[in-house]
Scaffold this active site. Sequence first.
Site, mmCIF file in Angstrom:
data_model
loop_
_atom_site.group_PDB
_atom_site.id
_atom_site.type_symbol
_atom_site.label_atom_id
_atom_site.label_comp_id
_atom_site.label_asym_id
_atom_site.label_seq_id
_atom_site.Cartn_x
_atom_site.Cartn_y
_atom_site.Cartn_z
ATOM 1 N N ASN A 8 -7.558 -5.692 -5.223
ATOM 2 C CA ASN A 8 -8.119 -4.424 -5.712
ATOM 3 C C ASN A 8 -7.238 -3.211 -5.411
ATOM 4 O O ASN A 8 -7.633 -2.082 -5.678
ATOM 5 C CB ASN A 8 -9.547 -4.218 -5.190
ATOM 6 C CG ASN A 8 -9.607 -4.055 -3.683
ATOM 7 O OD1 ASN A 8 -8.601 -4.203 -2.994
ATOM 8 N ND2 ASN A 8 -10.786 -3.758 -3.176
ATOM 9 N N CYS A 9 -6.043 -3.424 -4.895
ATOM 10 C CA CYS A 9 -5.102 -2.330 -4.628
ATOM 11 C C CYS A 9 -4.461 -1.896 -5.952
ATOM 12 O O CYS A 9 -3.958 -2.729 -6.715
ATOM 13 C CB CYS A 9 -4.026 -2.818 -3.648
ATOM 14 S SG CYS A 9 -2.616 -1.711 -3.480
ATOM 15 N N ASN A 10 -4.457 -0.598 -6.227
ATOM 16 C CA ASN A 10 -3.910 -0.098 -7.485
ATOM 17 C C ASN A 10 -2.433 -0.429 -7.657
ATOM 18 O O ASN A 10 -1.991 -0.752 -8.759
ATOM 19 C CB ASN A 10 -4.113 1.419 -7.600
ATOM 20 C CG ASN A 10 -5.561 1.766 -7.846
ATOM 21 O OD1 ASN A 10 -6.320 0.967 -8.380
ATOM 22 N ND2 ASN A 10 -5.969 2.960 -7.439
#
Length: 114
Positions: A8-10
Amino acid sequence: MKVYGIKNCNTVKKALDWLNKNHVSYEFQDFKKLGVSEDTLARWEKEVSWESLVNKKGTTWRSLSDAEKTAVIDQQAANKLMQAKTSIIKRPVIESPKGLILGFDEKEYQDKLK
């Protein structure tokens, strides 16, 4: 090729999107689910410094107490922290045939992954 990060890290999302768009095959390892071993950190630290691996710009670093931050003075302390709080590792970490890549830099991806 292996990509390490957090789904979920951009920045990881940007990297994976680039890899998929450019048809670069990879295996993904999620730090949150599988952690990172001492052996893996040692392997990376043969190519980059532990200082490069610790993301001091992220929210995890900023949420540490001053005592926790000042305790990170060497490789051993940094590795202990990175294993305890995997989200403090700069992401993604890509083990490519042309060397280790930290973060997302499209030019570096073009140079090393195409």
